[in-house]
Write a protein that holds these residues in place. Structure first.
Motif, PDB file in Angstrom:
ATOM      1  N   VAL A 181       0.726  -1.296  -0.044  1.00  0.00           N
ATOM      2  CA  VAL A 181       0.004  -0.055   0.086  1.00  0.00           C
ATOM      3  C   VAL A 181       0.885   1.204  -0.074  1.00  0.00           C
ATOM      4  N   ALA A 182       1.892   1.318   0.972  1.00  0.00           N
ATOM      5  CA  ALA A 182       2.909   2.396   0.928  1.00  0.00           C
ATOM      6  C   ALA A 182       3.510   2.478  -0.521  1.00  0.00           C
ATOM      7  N   ILE A 183       3.908   1.230  -1.029  1.00  0.00           N
ATOM      8  CA  ILE A 183       4.601   1.751  -2.358  1.00  0.00           C
ATOM      9  C   ILE A 183       3.716   2.156  -3.254  1.00  0.00           C
ATOM     10  N   PHE A 199      -0.654  11.004   3.249  1.00  0.00           N
ATOM     11  CA  PHE A 199      -1.262  10.469   4.330  1.00  0.00           C
ATOM     12  C   PHE A 199      -1.442   9.029   4.373  1.00  0.00           C
ATOM     13  N   VAL A 200      -1.923   8.699   3.250  1.00  0.00           N
ATOM     14  CA  VAL A 200      -2.506   7.161   3.044  1.00  0.00           C
ATOM     15  C   VAL A 200      -1.266   6.335   3.106  1.00  0.00           C
ATOM     16  N   ILE A 227       2.380   3.227   9.362  1.00  0.00           N
ATOM     17  CA  ILE A 227       2.183   3.247  10.936  1.00  0.00           C
ATOM     18  C   ILE A 227       1.425   2.128  11.350  1.00  0.00           C
ATOM     19  N   SER A 228       0.582   1.542  10.584  1.00  0.00           N
ATOM     20  CA  SER A 228      -0.371   0.363  10.625  1.00  0.00           C
ATOM     21  C   SER A 228       0.574  -0.906  10.656  1.00  0.00           C
ATOM     22  N   ALA A 285      -6.751  -4.838  16.805  1.00  0.00           N
ATOM     23  CA  ALA A 285      -8.068  -3.801  16.774  1.00  0.00           C
ATOM     24  C   ALA A 285      -7.675  -2.414  16.177  1.00  0.00           C
ATOM     25  N   ARG A 286      -6.495  -1.926  16.856  1.00  0.00           N
ATOM     26  CA  ARG A 286      -6.011  -0.630  16.281  1.00  0.00           C
ATOM     27  C   ARG A 286      -5.617  -0.559  14.929  1.00  0.00           C
TER      28      ARG A 286
END
Length: 158
Positions: free
Chosen positions: A13-15, A68-69, A75-76, A84-85
């Motif tokens: 996703v980050a890439i 931001f995404v 971060i995730s 859960a977070r």
């Protein structure tokens, strides 16, 4: 642990968001006038037939949302201790990606309507990277839920 399958999907996703920031999102050629309209993560540009820029409008918000995404995905990855977070961050990330697709789509449709284009233009690698990121984010959430179910089943056995 960081080396889980969902971490790989979140890294993808980050890439993909990096590709969105660095590659073009959309291009529209007007054969009758020789003009070309391009959209990337930061600018909508209009070129004439010789390649000179006729106009350039800032679309910084597309780049900001894409960055931001990508940041949320990174971060995730490091929230593996609190599944859960991690799922909540990924769900928020999905909303931002849907919003990003909607913004790009509405922007390109607005330009097409303004210039009375015959076709809708061609979406570029940067746009398709957003859709790939959405799929990878969905798969990451699926594997996080599988981990959560496995932990709950192990706790039940004890």
């Amino acid at each position: 642990m960081i080396q889980r399958v969902q971490s790989i999907f979140l890294l993808l996703v980050a890439i993909a968001m990096g590709l969105t920031l660095g590659m073009g999102l959309w291009v529209q050629d007007i054969p009758s006038s020789g003009e070309t309209w391009t959209l990337d993560a930061f600018f909508m540009k209009q070129f004439d037939a010789s390649g000179e820029i006729l106009s350039s409008n800032s679309n910084w918000y597309i780049g900001a949302i894409a960055a931001f995404v990508g940041l949320l995905a990174i971060i995730s990855i490091f929230q593996y201790r609190n599944r859960a977070r991690q799922m909540m961050i990924n769900m928020v990330n999905s909303l931002f990606m849907v919003g990003l697709v909607a913004i790009v789509f509405l922007t390109t449709n607005g330009v097409n309507k303004d210039i009375a284009a015959i076709d809708s233009g061609a979406y570029q690698v940067g746009f398709w990277a957003i859709l790939v990121a959405m799929v990878c984010n969905m798969l990451a959430n699926r594997f996080i839920r599988k981990d959560e179910a496995l932990i709950k089943s192990v706790d039940r056995i004890r």
